[in-house]
Design a protein around this motif. Structure first.
Motif, mmCIF file in Angstrom:
data_model
loop_
_atom_site.group_PDB
_atom_site.id
_atom_site.type_symbol
_atom_site.label_atom_id
_atom_site.label_comp_id
_atom_site.label_asym_id
_atom_site.label_seq_id
_atom_site.Cartn_x
_atom_site.Cartn_y
_atom_site.Cartn_z
ATOM 1 N N ASP A 77 48.538 12.359 59.647
ATOM 2 C CA ASP A 77 47.336 11.975 58.783
ATOM 3 C C ASP A 77 46.203 12.599 59.790
ATOM 4 O O ASP A 77 44.806 12.294 59.293
ATOM 5 N N ALA A 78 46.195 13.355 60.624
ATOM 6 C CA ALA A 78 45.183 13.859 61.558
ATOM 7 C C ALA A 78 44.382 14.855 60.671
ATOM 8 O O ALA A 78 44.812 15.535 59.835
ATOM 9 N N PHE A 79 43.136 14.767 61.018
ATOM 10 C CA PHE A 79 41.963 15.694 60.672
ATOM 11 C C PHE A 79 40.808 15.917 61.305
ATOM 12 O O PHE A 79 40.721 15.368 62.336
ATOM 13 N N GLU A 80 40.231 17.207 61.005
ATOM 14 C CA GLU A 80 39.060 17.559 61.858
ATOM 15 C C GLU A 80 37.936 17.917 60.787
ATOM 16 O O GLU A 80 38.285 18.533 59.809
ATOM 17 N N TYR A 81 36.749 17.939 61.357
ATOM 18 C CA TYR A 81 35.582 18.303 60.456
ATOM 19 C C TYR A 81 34.411 18.739 61.309
ATOM 20 O O TYR A 81 34.267 18.412 62.508
ATOM 21 N N VAL A 82 33.841 19.914 60.777
ATOM 22 C CA VAL A 82 32.689 20.364 61.574
ATOM 23 C C VAL A 82 31.647 20.975 60.510
ATOM 24 O O VAL A 82 32.012 21.555 59.696
ATOM 25 N N ARG A 83 30.272 20.508 60.765
ATOM 26 C CA ARG A 83 29.381 20.906 59.907
ATOM 27 C C ARG A 83 28.779 22.369 60.499
ATOM 28 O O ARG A 83 28.105 22.055 61.816
ATOM 29 N N THR A 84 28.982 23.468 59.978
ATOM 30 C CA THR A 84 28.428 24.646 60.797
ATOM 31 C C THR A 84 27.619 25.785 59.859
ATOM 32 O O THR A 84 27.668 25.548 58.624
ATOM 33 N N HIS A 111 30.654 23.182 55.375
ATOM 34 C CA HIS A 111 31.478 22.365 56.048
ATOM 35 C C HIS A 111 33.089 22.883 56.203
ATOM 36 O O HIS A 111 33.618 23.520 55.291
ATOM 37 N N VAL A 112 33.820 22.734 57.483
ATOM 38 C CA VAL A 112 35.078 23.272 57.734
ATOM 39 C C VAL A 112 35.785 22.141 58.054
ATOM 40 O O VAL A 112 35.515 21.202 58.984
ATOM 41 N N LEU A 113 36.887 21.744 57.368
ATOM 42 C CA LEU A 113 37.837 20.586 57.366
ATOM 43 C C LEU A 113 39.292 21.105 57.466
ATOM 44 O O LEU A 113 39.655 21.945 56.796
#
Length: 363
Positions: free
Chosen positions: A174-181, A204-206
């Motif tokens: 269920d893990a996720f990550e997000y960055v607004r770049t 956005h990179v997810l």
């Protein structure tokens, strides 16, 4: 916390009121030690409505600044830059010791995320192994994996916030990550003092872990239509050209899907295993809202959405830099931040549900 419960909690906006009050008290303490905003004294007098002299003084300053701006443009511009430098750099450095030593991320930012789940943290693991087989800078890996436009040797980056959900636990599907770049490069002409900005990616990179794993890589890339010289339309793909023999171009057989996406994969059968009718339908729905590309490697799907704003995701959802001045409305600003985090997390979950073939989450 169980992920299904986490998802329901986001949907109904359920947070612990005691946790919220603890953070609000911490925000009010921070406001007490932070530098006062520009013209704070005059603004306070204006709010009270009992100081007509303050109104006259502010009006005089406004007229004076307007005159300088119109007549002495360069002087006004330099003064404006100096004022910004003072407010954002010098003033915080000259502030109280409590403000300088205050750990805003640990005492306010992280606890705000924990209102929704203790597994949420600030950060993003820029591991190129999630995208490519060879070790390289993450920005280069994004371009190599056809998630952003290819760029030259130089590329600058700005980060507008990030978050991680139990990513370090490799067994958590269920893990996720997000960055607004923002990836770009600025060229400057020394003679004209002109700046030109070349934008490679602004969005956005997810990253998501899934219960399904693939061999090799699968790339699904949005395309745009471009009119030819003869008046017809032809598809345009802005990503790295597919020239190597390691990848095979895939035709799904779904006309609408093939008009909107280019697909390439290391192994053809793996691409067809991923592109079920249900997945193609959900990717087409996502395409209606944004221009995106995804890379599926192992059990990690990385999605790059090349839009500055997408649904509830923007610049401020997970931006938690320490304010340079005292927040004037700590309670209202906190409510706005809680909503921004919540809606941002909901959008991240929506993207996961759209691209993950093993999605099993609660709506």
């Amino acid at each position: 916390m169980d992920y299904d419960y986490f998802r329901r909690k986001l949907n109904i906006g359920d947070i612990d009121p005691n946790q919220k009050q603890d953070i609000l008290r911490e925000r009010e303490y921070f406001a007490s030690v932070a530098p006062r905003p520009f013209l704070h004294g005059i603004r306070e007098k204006l709010r009270s409505g009992k100081h007509p002299v303050a109104v006259l003084l502010l009006a005089f300053l406004g007229v004076l600044l307007l005159f300088i701006a119109l007549v002495y443009v360069k002087i006004f511009f330099i003064a404006f830059l100096l004022l910004l430098f003072y407010l954002n750099v010098l003033k915080p450095k000259l502030s109280k010791r409590e403000y300088k030593e205050y750990d805003y991320l640990e005492r306010i930012a992280e606890p705000t995320l924990h209102l929704f789940d203790d597994k949420l943290t600030l950060g993003y693991h820029d591991d190129s192994a999630d995208l490519v087989d060879e070790k390289m800078p993450y920005q280069n890996a994004l371009a190599e994996a056809r998630l952003v436009k290819p760029f030259g040797k130089r590329c600058e980056q700005s980060i507008y916030g990030w978050c991680s959900y139990d990513w370090e636990n490799a067994s958590n599907l269920d893990a996720f990550e997000y960055v607004r770049t923002y990836l770009y490069y600025v060229t400057r002409d020394s003679e004209t003092d002109r700046e030109d900005v070349t934008s490679y990616f602004n969005g956005h990179v997810l990253k998501f872990r899934t219960s399904v794993a693939v061999n090799g890589n699968i790339h699904v890339m949005s395309t745009t239509s471009k009119r030819s010289l003869l008046g017809g339309e032809k598809k345009k793909n802005p990503f790295k050209k597919i020239k190597d023999r390691e990848l095979t171009l895939i035709e799904s057989g779904n006309r609408e899907f093939d008009e909107n996406f280019d697909v390439a994969a290391t192994f053809e059968d793996e691409a067809y295993r991923y592109l079920t009718p249900a997945v193609m339908e959900s990717l087409l729905e996502l395409r209606k809202d944004c221009f995106f590309s995804l890379c599926f490697k192992g059990n990690v799907i990385t999605v790059a959405i090349d839009n500055e704003t997408f649904r509830s995701l923007g610049n401020n959802n997970f931006y938690f830099a320490k304010p340079a001045v005292d927040p004037q409305k700590a309670s209202e600003e906190f409510d706005e931040k809680i909503d921004a985090v919540r809606f941002g997390l909901m959008t991240i979950c929506e993207v996961k549900e759209a691209v993950d073939p093993g999605s099993r989450y609660v709506g």
